[in-house]
Design a protein around this motif. Structure first.
Motif, mmCIF file in Angstrom:
data_model
loop_
_atom_site.group_PDB
_atom_site.id
_atom_site.type_symbol
_atom_site.label_atom_id
_atom_site.label_comp_id
_atom_site.label_asym_id
_atom_site.label_seq_id
_atom_site.Cartn_x
_atom_site.Cartn_y
_atom_site.Cartn_z
ATOM 1 N N THR A 236 0.861 -1.180 0.000
ATOM 2 C CA THR A 236 0.000 0.000 0.000
ATOM 3 C C THR A 236 0.899 1.232 0.000
ATOM 4 O O THR A 236 1.796 1.340 0.854
ATOM 5 C CB THR A 236 -0.899 0.034 1.253
ATOM 6 O OG1 THR A 236 -1.704 -1.143 1.271
ATOM 7 C CG2 THR A 236 -1.777 1.273 1.260
ATOM 8 N N PRO A 237 0.705 2.167 -0.929
ATOM 9 C CA PRO A 237 1.545 3.376 -0.954
ATOM 10 C C PRO A 237 1.566 4.074 0.406
ATOM 11 O O PRO A 237 0.524 4.325 1.006
ATOM 12 C CB PRO A 237 0.865 4.244 -2.016
ATOM 13 C CG PRO A 237 0.200 3.264 -2.926
ATOM 14 C CD PRO A 237 -0.279 2.162 -2.025
ATOM 15 N N GLY A 238 2.773 4.311 0.904
ATOM 16 C CA GLY A 238 2.919 4.967 2.194
ATOM 17 C C GLY A 238 2.721 4.058 3.381
ATOM 18 O O GLY A 238 2.798 4.509 4.532
ATOM 19 N N GLY A 239 2.480 2.767 3.132
ATOM 20 C CA GLY A 239 2.212 1.827 4.216
ATOM 21 C C GLY A 239 3.462 1.139 4.730
ATOM 22 O O GLY A 239 4.592 1.470 4.356
ATOM 23 N N CYS A 240 3.237 0.106 5.561
ATOM 24 C CA CYS A 240 4.348 -0.608 6.214
ATOM 25 C C CYS A 240 5.274 -1.273 5.199
ATOM 26 O O CYS A 240 6.505 -1.147 5.275
ATOM 27 C CB CYS A 240 3.794 -1.662 7.164
ATOM 28 S SG CYS A 240 2.763 -1.022 8.484
ATOM 29 N N THR A 241 4.670 -2.020 4.252
ATOM 30 C CA THR A 241 5.484 -2.738 3.267
ATOM 31 C C THR A 241 6.277 -1.775 2.407
ATOM 32 O O THR A 241 7.435 -2.055 2.041
ATOM 33 C CB THR A 241 4.590 -3.637 2.388
ATOM 34 O OG1 THR A 241 3.786 -4.461 3.215
ATOM 35 C CG2 THR A 241 5.426 -4.514 1.470
ATOM 36 N N ALA A 242 5.684 -0.630 2.092
ATOM 37 C CA ALA A 242 6.375 0.375 1.271
ATOM 38 C C ALA A 242 7.646 0.860 1.962
ATOM 39 O O ALA A 242 8.684 1.064 1.314
ATOM 40 C CB ALA A 242 5.443 1.547 0.982
ATOM 41 N N VAL A 243 7.577 1.037 3.274
ATOM 42 C CA VAL A 243 8.757 1.475 4.027
ATOM 43 C C VAL A 243 9.859 0.423 3.939
ATOM 44 O O VAL A 243 11.036 0.725 3.698
ATOM 45 C CB VAL A 243 8.383 1.751 5.502
ATOM 46 C CG1 VAL A 243 9.646 1.988 6.336
ATOM 47 C CG2 VAL A 243 7.453 2.944 5.600
ATOM 48 N N GLY A 244 9.480 -0.863 4.126
ATOM 49 C CA GLY A 244 10.465 -1.940 4.017
ATOM 50 C C GLY A 244 11.027 -2.054 2.614
ATOM 51 O O GLY A 244 12.233 -2.283 2.431
ATOM 52 N N ASN A 245 10.166 -1.896 1.596
ATOM 53 C CA ASN A 245 10.637 -1.924 0.203
ATOM 54 C C ASN A 245 11.695 -0.859 -0.044
ATOM 55 O O ASN A 245 12.688 -1.099 -0.734
ATOM 56 C CB ASN A 245 9.467 -1.703 -0.759
ATOM 57 C CG ASN A 245 8.534 -2.897 -0.847
ATOM 58 O OD1 ASN A 245 8.884 -4.001 -0.458
ATOM 59 N ND2 ASN A 245 7.336 -2.659 -1.365
ATOM 60 N N ASP A 246 11.480 0.317 0.520
ATOM 61 C CA ASP A 246 12.439 1.419 0.319
ATOM 62 C C ASP A 246 13.798 1.092 0.921
ATOM 63 O O ASP A 246 14.848 1.419 0.344
ATOM 64 C CB ASP A 246 11.888 2.714 0.940
ATOM 65 C CG ASP A 246 10.737 3.311 0.139
ATOM 66 O OD1 ASP A 246 10.596 2.938 -1.046
ATOM 67 O OD2 ASP A 246 9.981 4.131 0.705
ATOM 68 N N VAL A 247 13.782 0.419 2.091
ATOM 69 C CA VAL A 247 15.054 0.020 2.702
ATOM 70 C C VAL A 247 15.812 -0.922 1.771
ATOM 71 O O VAL A 247 17.020 -0.763 1.535
ATOM 72 C CB VAL A 247 14.816 -0.647 4.075
ATOM 73 C CG1 VAL A 247 16.140 -1.205 4.627
ATOM 74 C CG2 VAL A 247 14.205 0.337 5.061
ATOM 75 N N LEU A 248 15.097 -1.907 1.213
ATOM 76 C CA LEU A 248 15.739 -2.860 0.302
ATOM 77 C C LEU A 248 16.252 -2.175 -0.955
ATOM 78 O O LEU A 248 17.377 -2.428 -1.403
ATOM 79 C CB LEU A 248 14.742 -3.968 -0.068
ATOM 80 C CG LEU A 248 14.370 -4.949 1.050
ATOM 81 C CD1 LEU A 248 13.246 -5.875 0.589
ATOM 82 C CD2 LEU A 248 15.574 -5.758 1.500
ATOM 83 N N LYS A 249 15.435 -1.298 -1.529
ATOM 84 C CA LYS A 249 15.829 -0.618 -2.772
ATOM 85 C C LYS A 249 17.052 0.261 -2.577
ATOM 86 O O LYS A 249 17.870 0.421 -3.488
ATOM 87 C CB LYS A 249 14.666 0.232 -3.296
ATOM 88 C CG LYS A 249 13.510 -0.575 -3.872
ATOM 89 C CD LYS A 249 12.349 0.334 -4.258
ATOM 90 C CE LYS A 249 11.153 -0.469 -4.744
ATOM 91 N NZ LYS A 249 9.978 0.410 -5.021
ATOM 92 N N ASN A 250 17.190 0.828 -1.398
ATOM 93 C CA ASN A 250 18.302 1.739 -1.133
ATOM 94 C C ASN A 250 19.524 1.038 -0.542
ATOM 95 O O ASN A 250 20.504 1.686 -0.186
ATOM 96 C CB ASN A 250 17.846 2.861 -0.186
ATOM 97 C CG ASN A 250 16.814 3.767 -0.831
ATOM 98 O OD1 ASN A 250 16.899 4.052 -2.029
ATOM 99 N ND2 ASN A 250 15.833 4.221 -0.055
ATOM 100 N N SER A 251 19.449 -0.284 -0.450
ATOM 101 C CA SER A 251 20.569 -1.060 0.091
ATOM 102 C C SER A 251 21.414 -1.626 -1.043
ATOM 103 O O SER A 251 21.130 -1.421 -2.226
ATOM 104 C CB SER A 251 20.046 -2.213 0.950
ATOM 105 O OG SER A 251 19.508 -3.241 0.123
ATOM 106 N N ASP A 252 22.433 -2.382 -0.664
ATOM 107 C CA ASP A 252 23.327 -3.008 -1.657
ATOM 108 C C ASP A 252 22.937 -4.461 -1.908
ATOM 109 O O ASP A 252 23.729 -5.239 -2.430
ATOM 110 C CB ASP A 252 24.774 -2.930 -1.143
ATOM 111 C CG ASP A 252 25.796 -3.181 -2.256
ATOM 112 O OD1 ASP A 252 25.524 -2.769 -3.406
ATOM 113 O OD2 ASP A 252 26.835 -3.799 -1.981
ATOM 114 N N ILE A 253 21.695 -4.840 -1.569
ATOM 115 C CA ILE A 253 21.315 -6.255 -1.616
ATOM 116 C C ILE A 253 21.392 -6.828 -3.029
ATOM 117 O O ILE A 253 21.775 -7.993 -3.218
ATOM 118 C CB ILE A 253 19.911 -6.468 -1.003
ATOM 119 C CG1 ILE A 253 19.648 -7.973 -0.821
ATOM 120 C CG2 ILE A 253 18.821 -5.792 -1.832
ATOM 121 C CD1 ILE A 253 18.436 -8.279 0.039
#
Length: 272
Positions: A236-253
């Protein structure tokens, strides 16, 4: 994924009765793909032979040559370092037979150089075969026929899913699915440990993490949707999963996983 052919009248012989051979034996006998009386096993370990006979009610053979002479299909399920010795003993006993190799790093051409009159198919399985959720990649040798591939496809579908690949790509397969379970175990454990750090007991966290991984994989395999589509469905835009997605996208994974698969592939290629 292949379609099971129940009650095949072919006789199948296993050289080696270790864990992977036992997983395949258990799958094909318990599913009804083959009657146990048509399965033969040879192993240098008396304990392994005893276990195979007790668990699956199969026949045991006194030598590799005798086993090969008794069957239509030979499965070589030994460690690769004994490949030359096993192939030497098989020489002259596999004319016109189908030979299935699950030996890591041993090419079909190496097998065919010794077993010149055999039809060879190489298989790269993985350990989830023990719980009937394996992934087996198949590649055909120069003399293997389409009907041989169909047979092996059907046989191995009793322990999970199958895919046909070119042998040139088998080292990529090794990195993704052969070694892959270890990488997924690592990720599942780290997600569980993260939950534990936040105050939930590890056992519960591990169950949550592992079952979520299992369910997510089944969604991908059975719902005909891409990973991107399924991510969008959860988010959901702005929701819990979106926050976690942003962490992954901004990481070196992504780079870390790229290196993991490439280095594993390079090692498999060097061994081969």
């Amino acid at each position: 994924m292949g379609v099971n052919i129940c009650n095949t009248d072919k006789k199948i012989g296993f050289i080696g009765a270790g864990k992977m051979a036992s997983a395949i034996m258990g799958g094909i006998v318990k599913s009804g793909f083959i009657d146990s009386k048509n399965v033969f096993v040879f192993d240098v370990s008396p304990e392994a032979l005893k276990s195979a006979k007790e668990n699956f009610n199969v026949n045991t053979a006194d030598s590799i040559a005798l086993l090969a002479d008794s069957v239509d299909v030979v499965v070589i399920a030994t460690k690769p370092f004994v490949a030359q010795d096993v192939l030497k003993e098989l020489g002259g006993h596999t004319t016109g037979k189908l030979v299935i190799s699950v030996m890591a790093g041993v090419t079909t051409s190496k097998i065919e150089a010794v077993l010149k009159e055999a039809r060879v198919i190489r298989v790269m399985p993985n350990t989830p075969a023990f719980v009937k959720e394996g992934m087996c990649a198949l590649c055909a040798g120069s003399a293997a026929k389409e009907e041989d591939m169909n047979f092996v496809d059907s046989m191995l579908s009793n322990i999970g899913r199958t895919a046909r690949v070119d042998e040139a790509d088998i080292d990529i397969v090794t990195a993704i699915s052969g070694s892959g379970p270890a990488f997924y175990y690592y990720i599942i454990d780290k997600i569980a440990r993260a939950g534990e750090k936040l105050g939930l007991d590890y056992k519960t966290c591990l169950t949550l993490s592992a079952q979520t991984a299992l369910g997510s994989a089944k969604m991908l395999l059975e719902n005909n949707q891409t990973p991107r589509e399924l991510i969008a469905a959860v988010t959901t835009p702005g929701g819990c999963t979106a926050v976690g997605n942003d962490v992954l996208k901004n990481s070196d994974i992504e780079n870390i996983l790229d290196r993991t698969i490439k280095d594993t592939m390079d090692k498999a290629r060097a061994l081969g």
